[in-house]
Design an enzyme around this catalytic site. Structure first.
Site, PDB file in Angstrom:
ATOM      1  N   LYS A   1      21.420  15.383  18.870  1.00  0.00           N
ATOM      2  CA  LYS A   1      20.387  14.723  19.684  1.00  0.00           C
ATOM      3  C   LYS A   1      19.839  13.493  18.965  1.00  0.00           C
ATOM      4  O   LYS A   1      19.545  12.473  19.590  1.00  0.00           O
ATOM      5  CB  LYS A   1      19.230  15.687  19.986  1.00  0.00           C
ATOM      6  CG  LYS A   1      19.597  16.772  20.953  1.00  0.00           C
ATOM      7  CD  LYS A   1      19.693  16.264  22.381  1.00  0.00           C
ATOM      8  CE  LYS A   1      20.002  17.407  23.312  1.00  0.00           C
ATOM      9  NZ  LYS A   1      20.457  17.068  24.619  1.00  0.00           N
TER      10      LYS A   1
ATOM     11  N   LYS B   1      34.271  19.417  25.299  1.00  0.00           N
ATOM     12  CA  LYS B   1      33.251  20.230  25.986  1.00  0.00           C
ATOM     13  C   LYS B   1      32.869  19.671  27.351  1.00  0.00           C
ATOM     14  O   LYS B   1      32.524  18.501  27.482  1.00  0.00           O
ATOM     15  CB  LYS B   1      32.012  20.329  25.097  1.00  0.00           C
ATOM     16  CG  LYS B   1      31.031  21.369  25.600  1.00  0.00           C
ATOM     17  CD  LYS B   1      29.762  21.400  24.786  1.00  0.00           C
ATOM     18  CE  LYS B   1      28.611  21.882  25.660  1.00  0.00           C
ATOM     19  NZ  LYS B   1      27.315  21.540  25.119  1.00  0.00           N
TER      20      LYS B   1
ATOM     21  N   LYS C   1      26.972  18.567  31.420  1.00  0.00           N
ATOM     22  CA  LYS C   1      26.425  17.838  32.576  1.00  0.00           C
ATOM     23  C   LYS C   1      26.017  16.419  32.219  1.00  0.00           C
ATOM     24  O   LYS C   1      26.003  15.544  33.061  1.00  0.00           O
ATOM     25  CB  LYS C   1      25.270  18.589  33.224  1.00  0.00           C
ATOM     26  CG  LYS C   1      24.266  19.160  32.283  1.00  0.00           C
ATOM     27  CD  LYS C   1      23.448  20.251  32.985  1.00  0.00           C
ATOM     28  CE  LYS C   1      22.901  21.230  31.976  1.00  0.00           C
ATOM     29  NZ  LYS C   1      22.632  22.530  32.448  1.00  0.00           N
TER      30      LYS C   1
HETATM   31  P1  TYM Z   1      22.761  24.859  28.369  1.00  0.00           P
HETATM   32  O1  TYM Z   1      21.834  24.632  29.498  1.00  0.00           O
HETATM   33  O2  TYM Z   1      23.272  23.687  27.620  1.00  0.00           O
HETATM   34  O3  TYM Z   1      23.981  25.698  28.828  1.00  0.00           O
HETATM   35  C1  TYM Z   1      23.796  26.940  29.477  1.00  0.00           C
HETATM   36  C2  TYM Z   1      24.879  27.927  29.114  1.00  0.00           C
HETATM   37  O4  TYM Z   1      26.152  27.392  29.465  1.00  0.00           O
HETATM   38  C3  TYM Z   1      26.994  27.397  28.339  1.00  0.00           C
HETATM   39  N1  TYM Z   1      27.886  26.223  28.375  1.00  0.00           N
HETATM   40  C4  TYM Z   1      29.192  26.300  28.128  1.00  0.00           C
HETATM   41  N2  TYM Z   1      29.983  27.336  27.822  1.00  0.00           N
HETATM   42  C5  TYM Z   1      31.307  27.082  27.653  1.00  0.00           C
HETATM   43  N3  TYM Z   1      31.852  25.842  27.789  1.00  0.00           N
HETATM   44  C6  TYM Z   1      31.082  24.774  28.083  1.00  0.00           C
HETATM   45  N4  TYM Z   1      31.640  23.574  28.225  1.00  0.00           N
HETATM   46  C7  TYM Z   1      29.692  24.972  28.271  1.00  0.00           C
HETATM   47  N5  TYM Z   1      28.649  24.149  28.589  1.00  0.00           N
HETATM   48  C8  TYM Z   1      27.551  24.941  28.645  1.00  0.00           C
HETATM   49  C9  TYM Z   1      26.083  27.348  27.125  1.00  0.00           C
HETATM   50  O5  TYM Z   1      26.726  27.848  25.980  1.00  0.00           O
HETATM   51  C10 TYM Z   1      24.947  28.209  27.603  1.00  0.00           C
HETATM   52  O6  TYM Z   1      25.256  29.569  27.412  1.00  0.00           O
HETATM   53  N6  TYM Z   1      19.858  26.444  24.684  1.00  0.00           N
HETATM   54  C11 TYM Z   1      20.481  26.852  25.921  1.00  0.00           C
HETATM   55  C12 TYM Z   1      19.511  27.388  26.960  1.00  0.00           C
HETATM   56  C13 TYM Z   1      18.670  28.501  26.454  1.00  0.00           C
HETATM   57  C14 TYM Z   1      19.083  29.835  26.201  1.00  0.00           C
HETATM   58  C15 TYM Z   1      17.940  30.496  25.744  1.00  0.00           C
HETATM   59  C16 TYM Z   1      20.296  30.491  26.316  1.00  0.00           C
HETATM   60  C17 TYM Z   1      17.344  28.411  26.171  1.00  0.00           C
HETATM   61  N7  TYM Z   1      16.927  29.621  25.742  1.00  0.00           N
HETATM   62  C18 TYM Z   1      17.971  31.876  25.385  1.00  0.00           C
HETATM   63  C19 TYM Z   1      20.339  31.847  25.961  1.00  0.00           C
HETATM   64  C20 TYM Z   1      19.205  32.496  25.513  1.00  0.00           C
HETATM   65  C21 TYM Z   1      21.162  25.624  26.508  1.00  0.00           C
HETATM   66  O7  TYM Z   1      20.808  24.513  26.267  1.00  0.00           O
HETATM   67  O8  TYM Z   1      22.131  25.899  27.352  1.00  0.00           O
END
Ligand code: TYM
Length: 331
Positions: free
Chosen positions: A111, A194, A197
């Site tokens: 970031k 990866k 979005k």
């Molecule tokens: P975020 O919003 O970036 O993504 C949500 C979930 O989707 C998974 N993900 C992927 N998995 C495989 N391949 C990809 N290309 C891919 N892109 C996204 C992420 O691994 C995630 O599981 N920090 C987290 C949100 C969060 C969270 C939590 C998750 C906040 N608190 C507590 C679990 C438990 C995040 O930014 O995910």
């Protein structure tokens, strides 16, 4: 029965990476475990959305969770900001989270690189808030994609540190979870490793994408001239196409193209057509359900209210106990 927690940031539409990294595993667990799945809207504030965007994104993610198969009668589906106990635990955990370890976190470093003009404290302490999300329900399993592995490691560190400091076994250890042995990383269509979005346009396939759009994105995915020798190692962009096919197509289909690659007979045009067809087949029911429920405010409100009540129940219980462990007492 174990406690399972997962969440997705409300920063835009959901894509195949979110599905295969988090939702797919959660869906399978929701009937057997005590499951919480939430919309991480506090987390989304690190990038300063407008109030309209914030609200619309939360609503969209809720719609897409339900359309993708999260069952509000089984799992607790809620909005993070509906449960302010999370922020109290975040504050308490912050007292034992150190600058050095937060600065070393890979997602923070990324970031810093991506948004050098907005390196706020929320970004630095992002993993602490995430740890609070998880341990507030005393979860042991967290279905997430591979990119969240380090955050889970930090969640264990913060839980352990609390336990050690207060000489208790209060918080259990949470682990990243996937039904297959390895955590999943769905690649992007632009040759990057990866799907995300906020990456380039055309990198991600969203649940809400029209079949025509999906076809266009897949046909435009980066590929090359094809292998020159049998059984040649695949360059990254080609490996990406195969990885995507592994997640979305039938094993026979994958094996067919794998063999064609190894025999130097692969035609990427054919492979992409098949991949697009399989992705469309997979996403169509989700897209249809999105359209079915997106204007049903009554239903969405009901789901969010029920989720809030259940999540608050669990969270307020934890906070009460945590306060007592720390030594906050009434006169
Ligand atoms: P975020 O919003 O970036 O993504 C949500 C979930 O989707 C998974 N993900 C992927 N998995 C495989 N391949 C990809 N290309 C891919 N892109 C996204 C992420 O691994 C995630 O599981 N920090 C987290 C949100 C969060 C969270 C939590 C998750 C906040 N608190 C507590 C679990 C438990 C995040 O930014 O995910």
């Amino acid at each position: 029965m174990e406690t399972v927690v997962s969440g997705i940031r409300s920063t835009g539409n959901l894509h195949l990476g979110n599905y295969f990294g988090a939702i797919n595993n959660f869906k399978k667990m929701q009937y057997e475990h005590n499951c919480f799945f939430f919309i991480a809207d506090y987390h989304s504030l690190t990038t300063h959305p407008t109030p309209e965007d914030l609200h619309n994104n939360v609503k969209q993610v809720l719609i897409e969770y339900l359309a993708a198969g999260l069952d509000p009668d089984k799992a607790t589906i809620y909005i993070q900001s509906d449960v302010p106990e999370v922020t109290e635990l975040y504050l308490l955990l912050n007292m034992n989270a150190y600058k050095g370890e937060l600065e070393r976190c890979t997602s923070f470093k990324e970031k810093v690189h991506k948004q050098p003009d907005n390196i706020n404290a929320g970004l630095l302490t992002y993993p602490v808030l995430m740890a609070a999300d998880i341990i507030i329900h005393k979860a042991t399993k967290v279905p997430v994609g591979k990119d969240q592995e380090q955050h889970l490691e930090m969640a264990r560190t913060f839980a352990n540190r609390f336990n050690r400091l207060y000489k208790t076994e209060y918080f259990p250890q949470p682990y990243a979870f996937n039904f297959s042995e390895e955590l999943i990383k769905i690649p992007g269509l632009d040759g990057s490793t990866k799907m995300g979005k906020s990456e380039n346009e055309g990198n991600a396939i969203f649940f809400a994408d029209d079949p025509k759009v999906i076809e266009k994105k897949v046909m435009r995915a980066v590929s090359d001239q094809g292998p020159k020798e049998p059984n040649q190692e695949k360059p990254q962009a080609i490996q990406n196409l195969f990885n995507l096919m592994k997640a979305t197509s039938k094993p026979e289909t994958y094996n067919f193209f794998e063999e064609a690659y190894n025999n130097c007979q692969i035609r990427y045009g054919d492979m992409k057509k098949q991949l697009a067809k399989d992705i469309i087949e997979f996403t169509t029911p989700i897209r249809e359900r999105i359209n079915d429920i997106k204007n049903d405010n009554n239903y969405l409100q009901k789901v969010a209210k029920k989720g809030k009540e259940k999540a608050m129940d669990s969270a307020s219980n934890t906070i009460k106990e945590v306060r007592s462990i720390i030594g906050f007492k009434h006169f």
